[in-house]
Write an enzyme that holds these catalytic residues in place. Structure first.
Site, PDB file in Angstrom:
ATOM      1  N   GLU A 181      22.893  43.732  41.000  1.00  0.00           N
ATOM      2  CA  GLU A 181      23.978  43.778  39.893  1.00  0.00           C
ATOM      3  C   GLU A 181      24.042  45.375  39.570  1.00  0.00           C
ATOM      4  OE1 GLU A 181      26.177  42.232  38.158  1.00  0.00           O
ATOM      5  OE2 GLU A 181      26.394  43.996  37.054  1.00  0.00           O
ATOM      6  N   ARG A 435      52.808  33.072  30.068  1.00  0.00           N
ATOM      7  CA  ARG A 435      52.054  34.259  29.548  1.00  0.00           C
ATOM      8  C   ARG A 435      53.031  35.309  30.249  1.00  0.00           C
ATOM      9  NH1 ARG A 435      45.491  33.548  29.741  1.00  0.00           N
ATOM     10  NH2 ARG A 435      45.751  31.687  30.750  1.00  0.00           N
ATOM     11  N   HIS A 555      43.324  39.366  34.904  1.00  0.00           N
ATOM     12  CA  HIS A 555      42.689  38.419  36.076  1.00  0.00           C
ATOM     13  C   HIS A 555      43.312  38.955  37.152  1.00  0.00           C
ATOM     14  CE1 HIS A 555      40.152  35.187  37.545  1.00  0.00           C
ATOM     15  NE2 HIS A 555      41.219  35.324  38.545  1.00  0.00           N
TER      16      HIS A 555
HETATM   17  P1  ADP Z   1      33.160  36.364  38.799  1.00  0.00           P
HETATM   18  O1  ADP Z   1      33.918  35.594  37.620  1.00  0.00           O
HETATM   19  O2  ADP Z   1      33.765  36.122  39.929  1.00  0.00           O
HETATM   20  O3  ADP Z   1      31.935  35.966  38.629  1.00  0.00           O
HETATM   21  P2  ADP Z   1      32.545  38.538  37.277  1.00  0.00           P
HETATM   22  O4  ADP Z   1      33.526  39.583  36.687  1.00  0.00           O
HETATM   23  O5  ADP Z   1      31.806  37.610  36.075  1.00  0.00           O
HETATM   24  O6  ADP Z   1      33.049  37.827  38.351  1.00  0.00           O
HETATM   25  O7  ADP Z   1      31.022  39.189  37.570  1.00  0.00           O
HETATM   26  C1  ADP Z   1      30.808  40.089  38.797  1.00  0.00           C
HETATM   27  C2  ADP Z   1      29.856  40.714  38.540  1.00  0.00           C
HETATM   28  O8  ADP Z   1      29.689  41.844  39.802  1.00  0.00           O
HETATM   29  C3  ADP Z   1      29.723  41.887  37.428  1.00  0.00           C
HETATM   30  O9  ADP Z   1      28.391  41.652  36.974  1.00  0.00           O
HETATM   31  C4  ADP Z   1      29.672  43.173  38.018  1.00  0.00           C
HETATM   32  O10 ADP Z   1      28.821  44.204  37.274  1.00  0.00           O
HETATM   33  C5  ADP Z   1      29.215  43.034  39.476  1.00  0.00           C
HETATM   34  N1  ADP Z   1      29.419  43.897  40.351  1.00  0.00           N
HETATM   35  C6  ADP Z   1      30.733  44.626  40.627  1.00  0.00           C
HETATM   36  N2  ADP Z   1      30.636  45.406  41.509  1.00  0.00           N
HETATM   37  C7  ADP Z   1      29.212  45.413  42.000  1.00  0.00           C
HETATM   38  C8  ADP Z   1      28.611  46.430  42.951  1.00  0.00           C
HETATM   39  N3  ADP Z   1      29.381  47.156  43.608  1.00  0.00           N
HETATM   40  N4  ADP Z   1      27.289  45.903  43.021  1.00  0.00           N
HETATM   41  C9  ADP Z   1      26.701  45.137  42.452  1.00  0.00           C
HETATM   42  N5  ADP Z   1      27.274  44.417  41.464  1.00  0.00           N
HETATM   43  C10 ADP Z   1      28.512  44.607  41.341  1.00  0.00           C
END
Ligand code: ADP
Length: 619
Positions: A181, A435, A555
Site C-alpha cells: 500500500e 448525474r 469514478h
Molecule cells: P478500489 O475501490 O478499487 O478498492 P480504492 O481506491 O479503494 O480502490 O483503493 C486503491 C488503493 O490502492 C488505495 O489505498 C491506494 O492508496 C492504493 N494504491 C494506488 N496506487 C498504488 C501503488 N502504486 N502502490 C501501492 N498502492 C497503491
C-alpha cells in the site's frame, strides 16, 4: 499647450492612483498582520498551555503544552470520522512531539483532519512565541534502508476495498499474503464512499417487498451504463452481490436492517453499514487480521513495476518507505487493486479525448478521490501487455466542495426538497435527473458553480448529520454553508441577485404546492417535488440554507480488461498468467455510468474472486 496640460493632468491622476493603492495595501496589511508574541526567556517558547479552535471534518480543539524549549504535550478534542480521521488524531500528535517540528505531510484521504491538527498546533506555537515557519521547515529525516526481498503466496497491490477483500479471501484459502500500500493506511477511495452497497437476496421478503430481483439489478446496471458494460461481468456482479454481503456479515460487519435507494442507485436495494462512510469495511478487515495470522501489510510502499518471468507475472518491484527498493514475489498469483485514475489529471484528460464526455477534465476540475488514486496499476498492467477498455468513461458528480472536490459539506438531504441555482440566482437543470446531465449543465454555468438552496424542513434542530458526520450547524459555523432568515438575506450572503433567487424559489414552490400547473410543466422537466399533501412542502420554512458546489471527478469506469475469473487480459483477449485485477482499476463493468451503490459491490465481489483465483494459480 493643451497637450502639456493633458499630460500633466494624466500624471497627477496616476500619482493619486498609486498613492491610493499604497495606502490601501498599508491599511490591509495593518488589518491582517498577526500579533507577534515575544519570547520572554532564553528558550524557544513562553512555557504554558495554549489552545486553538480549528475545523477538521468537524470542530476540533487543539491544546498544546510547551516547556521553554520543547512541545511537551498535544491533546485533541475532536469528533473526526472513525477509521479515517481518528487514526490520524492518534498518530500525528506523537509524530509532531517526536520531530519537534511541523514539516509533516497530511495523510492521504484524511487531509482535512491532518491539516486541522497542523494548523492548530501552529497557532499554539505562535501564541507561545515560537517560530512557526522554522518549525514547518523541520521535516522527518529518513535514512535509506537496505533494499529488501519479500515473498508470500499471494501479493495484493493496493489496500482499498477490492485489495482487502482479495487479501482476506486468499488468507481464508490458507495462503500467506503481502499487501502493498502506497499510503500509510488502508482504505483508498472505498473509505470515503457513502458506504452503502447494492445487493439482492433473490426471493427474500425484502426483495419481494421492493419488487426487486437479481435480474432487475442486472437490467438496471446494464442499461444505466448505456449498455456498454460487459454483460458477463455485470452478471457476475449482481449474482454474487448478496453472497458478498453475507461474507462481510460472517466477518462481523454490521448492516442496518432493510434497504434504501442510494443517490443514483435507481432502486431500493442498497444495504447500509452501521459504521459511517466506508470505515466499516476496514474495521472488519482489520479485526480479521487481528484474529488471523498470515497477512502482512506493507504500508508507505509504492508498487512500480510488475515482474514478468517466462511470460508469467511473479511479483512486483516497489519503492519502500525510505526510498529503498523492495522486491515482492508471489508463490501463487498477483492481484492488482490500485483503484482508478481520478487524481491523475494528465491521464483523465487523455482519456476524455477519446469520448469528449466532458468539456474539460483539466486541473481546474477537482476530484472526490484521495490523492493516491493516480492510475498506477493501469500503467503497470499496460506495461506488461494488458488491454485497457473504455478509458474515456469517467463519472463526474455536480456536488463537489469548491475547495477540495470532496462530497463533504453537502447540505442536501433528499432530492425532492432542494433546488440548484447558478451565480445569477436562476435554476438551470432538472435537479432530479441523471448525474451526468446535471453535471454537464453545471459546466455551462458562470464559474461552473452552483448553490444548493434548501429550507429548514430537513433541519428541525440543525444537528442532523450528513454522510460525512457533519451537521448544518457545523458547516455554517465553518463558513462552508450559509444560513439566513429570509431569501433576500441569503441571496446577499451568497452574492446572487435577490429578485432572481426569490423568483426561482417561488416557481419551485408553485409546483410543490400544486398551484395552477395546467399545461405548465417545470421549465427543466423536473418531476420530483416535495409532496403537496405534506405539511412542509416547498422552500418556505425559514431559516434558509445555501452551499456552493462544483463538478468533481468521481469514478473512472475504464481500466484494465478482465474476464469473469478476474484474469487480466492482453490485447488479444488472452489471460496474462499470474495477474488478476479487481475494483476500480478494472474497466468495462459499469459502462458509461456507474450506478450509486455498485462500486462497493464491485470491490467485494471481484475482490473475492481475485483472492480465490490468485490463491489457486500455480506457475
Ligand atoms: P478500489 O475501490 O478499487 O478498492 P480504492 O481506491 O479503494 O480502490 O483503493 C486503491 C488503493 O490502492 C488505495 O489505498 C491506494 O492508496 C492504493 N494504491 C494506488 N496506487 C498504488 C501503488 N502504486 N502502490 C501501492 N498502492 C497503491
Amino acid at each position: 499647450m493643451k497637450e502639456i496640460l493633458k499630460r500633466r493632468t494624466d500624471l497627477i491622476a496616476t500619482l493619486v492612483f498609486v498613492l491610493a493603492i499604497v495606502a490601501m495595501v498599508f491599511l490591509l496589511r495593518k488589518e491582517t498582520a498577526q500579533p507577534v508574541v515575544e519570547v520572554t526567556g532564553d528558550g524557544l517558547y513562553n512555557p504554558g498551555t495554549y489552545t486553538s479552535e480549528v475545523t477538521g471534518m468537524k470542530a476540533m480543539t487543539v491544546t498544546v503544552t510547551f516547556s521553554d524549549t520543547a512541545i511537551t504535550d498535544i491533546q485533541l478534542e475532536h469528533e473526526e470520522t472513525p477509521g479515517i480521521g481518528v487514526p490520524v488524531c492518534e498518530s500525528m500528535p506523537a509524530q509532531i512531539i517526536q520531530l519537534q517540528g511541523l514539516g509533516i505531510d497530511a495523510v492521504a484521504g484524511a487531509t482535512l483532519t491532518s491539516n486541522a491538527i497542523l494548523d492548530g498546533v501552529a497557532d499554539c506555537v505562535a501564541q507561545a512565541g515560537g517560530d512557526v515557519e522554522a518549525l514547518k521547515a523541520i521535516t522527518p529525516t529518513v535514512e535509506q534502508e537496505e533494499d529488501q526481498e519479500m515473498t508470500a503466496d499471494v501479493v495484493v497491490i493496493g489496500a482499498g476495498g477490492a485489495g482487502m477483500a482479495a487479501a482476506v479471501t486468499a488468507n481464508q484459502e490458507g495462503k500467506t499474503v503481502i499487501v502493498i500500500e502506497k499510503t500509510s493506511q488502508m482504505g483508498g477511495n472505498t473509505a470515503l464512499a457513502g458506504g452503502a452497497l447494492n445487493a439482492v437476496d433473490d426471493g427474500s421478503e425484502t426483495a419481494l417487498a421492493h419488487d426487486d430481483s437479481v435480474e432487475f439489478h442486472y437490467q438496471q446496471t446494464f442499461e444505466g451504463g448505456d449498455k456498454q458494460g460487459d454483460p458477463e461481468l455485470v452478471r457476475v456482479l449482481v449474482e454474487n452481490a448478496w453472497d458478498g454481503v453475507e461474507w462481510l456479515k460472517s466477518l462481523g460487519m454490521e448492516f442496518y436492517d432493510g434497504v434504501f435507494t442510494v443517490t443514483g442507485g435507481m432502486w431500493q436495494r442498497a444495504h447500509k453499514p452501521v459504521e459511517p462512510e466506508g470505515s466499516g469495511f476496514f474495521k472488519t478487515y482489520q479485526a480479521y487480521m487481528d484474529e488471523n495470522q498470515g497477512i502482512t501489510m506493507q504500508y508507505n510502499t509504492k508498487a512500480k513495476e510488475l515482474i514478468v518471468e517466462d511470460g508469467v507475472v511473479v511479483g512486483v518491484t516497489c519503492t519502500g518507505p525510505t526510498g529503498n527498493t523492495i522486491t515482492v514475489r508471489a508463490n501463487n498469483g498477483v492481484v492488482l487493486a490500485t483503484g482508478g485514475f481520478g487524481r491523475n489529471v494528465e491521464m483523465r484528460m487523455a482519456a476524455n479525448e477519446e469520448t469528449h464526455m466532458w468539456p474539460t477534465l483539466d486541473e481546474s476540475i477537482p476530484s472526490t478521490n484521495t490523492p493516491a488514486i493516480t492510475g498506477d496499476g493501469i500503467v503497470m498492467a499496460e506495461a506488461v501487455g494488458a488491454q485497457l477498455v473504455q478509458m474515456g468513461n469517467i463519472q463526474l458528480l455536480p456536488l463537489g466542495d469548491p475547495e477540495t472536490g470532496s462530497l463533504s459539506g453537502n447540505i442536501e438531504h433528499s432530492v425532492e426538497s432542494r433546488i440548484f441555482v447558478n451565480l445569477e440566482g436562476n435554476r438551470f437543470v432538472n435537479e432530479g435527473g441523471r448525474r451526468d446531465e446535471m453535471t454537464l449543465a453545471l459546466f455551462e454555468q458562470p464559474e461552473t458553480t452552483m448553490f444548493i438552496i434548501m429550507d429548514s424542513d430537513c433541519y428541525p434542530t440543525g444537528d442532523e448529520v450528513n454522510n460525512f458526520n457533519e451537521t448544518i450547524n457545523d458547516l455554517v459555523a465553518a463558513g462552508r454553508a450559509y444560513k439566513a432568515d429570509t431569501l433576500e438575506e441569503l441571496a446577499e450572503q451568497i452574492g446572487v441577485p435577490a429578485e432572481n433567487l426569490v423568483a426561482s424559489v417561488e416557481e419551485y414552490n408553485r409546483h410543490c404546492l400544486g398551484g395552477d400547473l395546467e399545461g405548465q410543466p417545470d421549465e427543466f422537466g423536473r418531476t420530483l417535488f416535495t409532496d403537496a399533501e405534506e405539511k412542509n412542502n416547498g422552500i418556505n420554512n425559514p431559516p434558509y440554507y445555501a452551499a456552493a458546489r462544483v463538478p468533481t471527478v468521481h469514478h473512472t469506469m475504464g481500466g484494465v480488461k478482465i474476464n469473469t475469473e478476474t484474469q487480466v487480459l492482453d490485447t488479444q483477449d488472452n489471460p496474462i498468467p499470474g495477474l488478476y485485477a479487481a475494483g476500480e482499476v478494472t474497466g468495462g463493468i459499469h459502462g458509461t455510468n456507474r450506478l450509486g451503490g455498485n462500486a462497493l459491490t464491485d470491490t467485494v465481489v471481484f475482490g473475492r474472486i481475485a483472492g480465490t483465483n490468485a490463491s489457486a494459480f500455480t506457475k
